[in-house]
Each structure stands twice: as structure tokens, then as C-alpha cells.
Design an enzyme around this catalytic site. Structure first.
Site, PDB file in Angstrom:
ATOM      1  N   CYS A  64     -19.390 -17.215 -62.411  1.00 63.98           N
ATOM      2  CA  CYS A  64     -20.599 -16.489 -62.041  1.00 63.98           C
ATOM      3  C   CYS A  64     -20.699 -15.186 -62.827  1.00 63.98           C
ATOM      4  O   CYS A  64     -19.729 -14.451 -62.952  1.00 63.98           O
ATOM      5  CB  CYS A  64     -20.584 -16.210 -60.536  1.00 63.98           C
ATOM      6  SG  CYS A  64     -20.588 -17.732 -59.572  1.00 63.98           S
TER       7      CYS A  64
ATOM      8  N   CYS B 198     -15.143 -13.748 -61.749  1.00 67.62           N
ATOM      9  CA  CYS B 198     -15.457 -14.849 -60.841  1.00 67.62           C
ATOM     10  C   CYS B 198     -14.236 -15.740 -60.858  1.00 67.62           C
ATOM     11  O   CYS B 198     -14.040 -16.505 -61.809  1.00 67.62           O
ATOM     12  CB  CYS B 198     -16.706 -15.608 -61.299  1.00 67.62           C
ATOM     13  SG  CYS B 198     -16.989 -17.110 -60.333  1.00 67.62           S
TER      14      CYS B 198
END
Lengths: 192, 219, 219, 192
Positions: A97, A92
Site C-alpha cells: 500500500c 506496508c
């Protein structure tokens, strides 16, 4: 930071935005309950059950949900299958994430600037630092988690595990192998 | 925005440092920073996109010199000030100051357990069919909004291929600035590494991002 | 390299802060940091491009949190170590440690005065005619070298117009890494602001950069 | 920093890389001798002498050299003329390149991240912070000093200065007006 966090906690509790038990619940959940054993179970099942594997690749959220995993950072799950010619690796670049529902909270390095900045541009060099050496012609697919999809890599099943059951196989599935910065353990690497 | 968080492709950060043993948290305050942010998220005062926008809006020198959970703490402070949950004086004093206005419905353990186990799906009903389909060639627009976007700089202006029509998802660019969810079709778009990083780069690399329809144009 | 120094187009640094009275130096150590760097430059142990490369190679968190002359100090330390002018022990001790090897020809006041007043031109005889002429449409190549380059990220991949053939100049990309001056034709290339920053950006903006021939391709 | 600089100085002097007088010479030169009055003289001459102006725009290095300015950060000088329809502004996004020979050392803001990051993308907003308001249709030409060329902006000559001589006119030429973050003073702005 300790003092600043204490201030935030005091204010939010005193103003009754949050009940103390909510904090305990969260810490307990992510420190103890949700972790990469969830993902390992998914992978092991995919290794032994062709129908599940097919479902997993077609609809990760539903297939993984059938094992009881989902929810926060797991509402939109996509499984990525490694093959002899394709290696998947997840990053990410914009924040951190990560598929909490199947892997728990990410390690420090996943959230770090070196990993975030380099993985999209020079994944081989990053993999090298993780001790993963791929053939020169292996296609490397980098998945930058820019939306709410969360990726789970299905590593290749190690040789010499033909008669192993799911529970045994799950022991071979490391967290890094499900991010793509590692491969599954070989049977001889299992300690004890 | 073109902030410090958008670091894909940057050089100079050094090797990836892997801890020999990897605790989930490295200090008690990290646990609390994590739990406070997660819990207040359940109160729906702001959404995750707004939180991300606030975090990436920190000045780059600060962003890059603050630890991971340190960023959560600083951002939570900023959000509490912005949304009137606390005053500067209260943050300084370390507790609520009179008159204490109490929230109507506190976030309870049951509510957070529900959040953990149910999450919050980001797909929404679509008002129109998707403009692109798998296999379509698309170009990521060259845009530089000062507000939140999830289109990383390294992809902008480059041409890739749609590999998956994901669904119609909440649009973070709108949601982050409080003008609604404004759901759009979301696609997984794959780029050849050489398209992104130049002809001399590793020819075996492919990079996929998720891109909402407004990020894309036909190529 | 895509380092912290290449910050054109980034957001989040805040307003331009203008000092009410602007001293040339803000402390005695700044004067010395400036003078030491300028003087050692005259010794020709390294060139300006190599110095710039060393400075921009500092990790972004450090680069962005160090004052202007602070960067000169840190970079000078690094260069002195790299070129064997000082050891870590000497930097720590704060003076030369035995056996002191003295430089053959010290930089004198006369030499620096000469450098100040004559400078060091960067134009060189050309081996071939320039490939482009004023008015030509050119595209800045999409390249991401890890070594020194003076092609800023914001221009890469974008199309502009040659407005001036400057001359044949020392190529910093080579000079910075010690493989020679390798002079190339240098052009001033102008881009429409909308080409760089998107269709919604200010239509009255034009941005010019200097670009060496290897940075460019016909468009 | 003070201690670190002292260490560097001691080592370089003890090893005789540098003679102390060289340092004094440099500090004296850039603190006292070379500054924006050089550039102001160039601009004032360009305002009163059409032949010089023409030469300056065609070959900045030679024309400016004829006034005795050049050398370090002045070997390749280019003059940029502001007009009612075009405003020029100079920046160095990559470091801090600046025409020392005509303006001296740059101010702190010129070397700062806000100025370097924003000027190429939103020059109007930067100019606004400097109090410069241009008509909406004025073309803004930003010059990013990515090579060894150094730019000197020739601001527009203020109204009401028809009979002024070079020396008087030079008083109206501010440093910022030669970077492009300001305009020349009007006669009534001159103090005393």
C-alpha cells in the site's frame, strides 16, 4: 511470465472483459502522468502556506484534493509532519500500500521483503541504509499501512530557502523524503 | 491469515536493495500485468480485499520466490479460474476457446480513467458510535484467522494507544471472503516499539497500524 | 531469530504429504549429505546449535525452496567457508586445491560409532537452584533476538505452566554464537491452545515447549 | 545437489577431515540398523511390564537405556503415555528434532513445512489427514521439541491382546503411533 501475461491479455480481450484502450490508459497514466511531483507540490505548498499546512494536517484528503490529487490510492490521505524531534516513515508490511495519487507507483524496494520485514522492527537500521542518520533521541514513528489510509510524509524544510517560491521548493522534495526514507535536498544539492 | 505476506518483524531477508535508476516497470509484461489487474478490478467481479487474500494465500515458498508483478500474474490466473473467466485449457492455450462467452460491458478507457481519478472511498455510514476514542488504551486481539485479516501478527496481543478515530470503513476480513462490506470503526493505534519487540529494542520507535474495532479490546 | 525456520502457526503450506513408501534417503547424495554433516560434527569444529543457526539464517525464500537435505548441503558449504575448511574456489573446483593443509585427526568410523551410541548429553551441573517449579505460572518473554533462539515466536508473550523441571542444559542462544555453553535450567512449559491461538481455537489443545530460564518470567 | 555434495565429500576426504569408512558407518547405521523397531520394543515392554512402564514414565532415558537404546538424539528421552482422555503428538516446529535412538531418522513429512507449521495450532486437522479421529473431548497434548529432549509416545494397547507376548505386541506398534500421528494396529490389521 511474458507468455503467461500474454495469455491473460488475449483471453480478457477476446472475451471482451477489457478494451485494449483501457490498458493503454492505465500504463500511460502511471508511467507518465502520476508521480512524486504531485506530492512535492503538496509539500512545497505546506512549507510556504501556514493555512494550507494546517488544513493538510487536519484533513489530508481534502487539502490534497484541492490541488487536484486524489482518486485511486488517494481517497484517504493523511499527512505526517517531520520535526526536529519526530521522524515519520511509512511501510506496508502486508503488501504494498502506497499513496499512488501523490507519489505514483512505489519503487521496487518499497515492495520488497527486506523493507517490509525490517522497517517496523528496526527503522534506524533501514534508515541507515538509505543514508539517513538521525539523532539518537529522535522519535521514529513508523506507519504500517494496514487499511486504505495512505500516508504522505512532510519532510522538514531545508535551511537557506527563506525566499524560495513553491516551484523552487518543490525541486527539493524527493520521493524518498515523502516516504520517510530520505530528507529534503539542501539547496546546494540541486544539480544545475 | 498467517501467510508469507505477513512479514513484519521477520529476519533474514538481507539489506534493502535500492536500484540505481528506478523504472516504474522493468519489462513490458509488468506493464500489462499491472494494467490487466487494474482494469479487471473495474469490472467489479471481485474486490481488492479478495485479490489480496488470494495473493497472500499462495504457498509461502512460491510467494517468497515470485517477483512483485509475478505475484499479480499468478493471482490473476487463480482468480480468473475461480470466477469462471477462464479455464485451465484457455490459460494453457493462451487464448479464449469456443464457445466464447463475451462479457456484457467491457472495461473501457473512460471507466479506468474514472477509477484512477475518483478511486473508491472505503468509508461508510456508521450504525453506532465508535467504542474507542483517541487516548484510549487498547489491546490488539490474539486471533489467528485462516481467512484474510489486516491485523499483522507482530501486533497481536500487544497494547497500544488509539491516536486517531479514522472513520467507519469497509471491513476487509468480511469483504475478502464475499460476505459483505460489514463496515466497522477504524482506528490508528500506536504501539511503543518495546511493547512489540521487547525491552532491549530501540526505545525511540513507535509503530502505528490501522485497526478495525473487532481487532481491538480495552486494555 | 525470526527466520523462515520458525514456522509454528503459519498458514498456507498445504496438507501434510505422506509418501506411500518412505525410504530413509531419496538419493545417494542425500546419504552423503547426511553422513558428511554428521561426521564433521564429530570433529568439533562447530556445534549443533551453530549449525542450526547457520541453517535458519538462510534467506527465507531460499530456506523454503530447498529440500531438507539440500539445506544441510548449503549450510555445510557455508560453515566450511566460514571456518576456513574450504575456499570458494575449492567448492567450485570440486576438490582441494594446493597447498592442501590436512587435518590432524580425521574422523574415523570408530569415532562416529562412538558418537552414535553415546551421543552428547546436554545436561550440565547447575550453579544455582531452579527459579521455577512444576505448577508455576510463567510467561514466555517477548524477545526478538537476531541471533539463535529456541523460543518459538508463537509462544512469546504468552502465559503457561511449568510441567517439568528438566535439568540444567546447555543454552543454545549462547552456544550457537560461540560464547560458551552457559547452561541454564530448562523447563517444560505447557500452554493452553486458546492462550496461543485465540479464544475461538480448539479448547482441547495443549502445547508444550522446552524453555530455558532466561526465556521465562513469573506470571 | 549431487555435484555439490560430491565437491564437499572430495574436499573433506582429501583434507583428511573425515575417513571414508566413517561415512559408510553412518549410512549403514541409520539406513539399516536404527529404526522404529527399537521404539516398538520399548512400547511392548511397557505394555506387559508395569514396573518398566512406571520407570519409563519417570525416567525415559534410563529405562530405554536399559534396553540398549540411547546415544545420539536419545540422551534425554521422555515417554508420553496416551490414555482414553489424552492423546500426545510430537513435532519440532523449528527444525526436525526427533528421537533417532528409538525411531531412526524421521520421515519426510515430519520435517516438512505443513507438519511443522500446523501441528502446534491445529493438531486435529493434521491427525485427520493421518486418518486418526479422536473423540471431540480428548485432550490433545502437542510437544514441540525445542530443546534436546526427545519424545516417545506410548500408544494405547489394543484390545484383544491380553495373552500376547512382547515380541508379538511389538508388531502392533507402528512408527506413527510413537510420534502420535497414528494409533497401534489392532490384531486383525496384522498382515499374514
Amino acid at each position: 511470465m511474458q507468455l503467461r501475461v500474454r495469455a491473460l491479455e488475449s483471453i480478457l480481450l477476446e472475451k471482451r472483459y477489457i478494451e485494449p484502450a483501457a490498458l493503454d490508459e492505465l500504463i500511460e497514466t502511471y508511467e507518465k502522468k502520476i508521480g512524486p511531483r504531485n506530492g512535492a507540490r503538496v509539500v512545497a505548498k505546506a512549507w510556504v502556506d501556514p493555512a494550507f499546512r494546517k488544513w493538510l494536517l487536519a484533513d489530508g484528503t481534502a487539502a490534497i484534493g484541492s490541488l487536484g490529487y486524489g482518486g485511486r490510492s488517494g481517497n484517504h490521505l493523511v499527512a505526517l509532519e517531520n520535526t526536529p524531534s519526530v521522524h515519520n516513515i511509512v511501510v506496508c508490511t502486508l503488501c504494498s500500500c502506497y499513496p499512488w495519487a501523490v507519489l505514483g507507483l512505489p519503487p521496487l524496494w518499497y515492495k520488497s521483503a527486506p523493507y517490509r520485514s525490517r522497517t517496523v522492527a528496526e527503522p534506524r537500521s533501514v534508515l541507515h541504509e538509505f543514508g539517513v542518520a538521525l539523532p539518537d533521541d529522535t522519535e521514529i514513528r513508523v506507519w504500517d499501512s494496514t487499511a486504505e489510509l495512505r500516508y504522505l510524509v512532510i519532510p522538514m524544510r531545508p535551511e537557506g530557502t527563506d525566499n524560495w517560491n513553491e516551484e523552487q521548493l518543490a525541486e527539493l522534495v524527493t520521493r524518498d523524503s515523502m516516504i520517510g526514507t530520505g530528507v529534503a535536498k539542501r539547496p546546494q544539492e540541486l544539480s544545475k | 491469515m498467517n501467510g508469507a505476506a505477513d512479514m513484519g518483524g521477520m529476519h533474514g531477508f538481507g539489506p534493502v536493495e535500492i536500484e540505481p535508476n528506478e523504472p516504474v516497470f522493468h519489462a513490458d509484461w509488468e506493464k500489462k500485468a499491472f494494467a490487466l489487474n487494474m482494469a479487471i478490478g473495474v469490472a467489479n467481479i471481485w474486490n481488492l480485499d479478495a485479490f489480496r487474500f488470494a495473493r497472500e494465500s499462495l504457498p509461502p515458498p512460491q510467494y517468497l520466490n515470485t517477483s512483485y508483478y509475478g505475484l499479480w500474474v499468478v493471482t490473476l490466473e487463480n482468480m480468473m479460474l475461480k470466477y469462471g473467466i477462464a479455464t485451465t485449457e484457455e490459460l494453457k492455450a493462451g487464448h479464449a476457446l469456443a464457445p466464447v462467452k463475451k462479457a456484457d460491458e467491457p472495461v473501457t478507457a473512460a471507466k479506468v480513467a474514472n477509477m484512477v481519478h475518483c478511486g473508491s472511498p472505503y468509508d461508510r455510514p456508521a450504525a453506532a458510535p465508535p467504542k474507542f476514542k483517541a487516548g484510549d488504551k487498547v489491546r490488539a486481539r490474539n486471533v489467528h484467522p485462516k481467512t484474510h485479516t489486516r491485523l499483522p501478527r507482530y501486533a497481536r496481543g500487544h497494547t497500544g494507544e488509539v491516536v486517531r478515530v479514522v472513520g467507519c470503513h469497509v471491513f476487509p476480513d468480511s469483504n475478502a471472503i464475499g460476505i459483505g462490506e460489514d463496515a466497522h470503526w477504524l482506528y490508528t493505534v500506536r504501539f511503543d516499539g518495546r511493547e512489540l519487540w521487547g525491552q532491549d529494542s530501540d526505545p525511540t520507535v513507535r509503530v502505528a497500524i490501522e485497526a478495525w474495532e473487532p481487532y481491538l479490546e480495552s486494555a
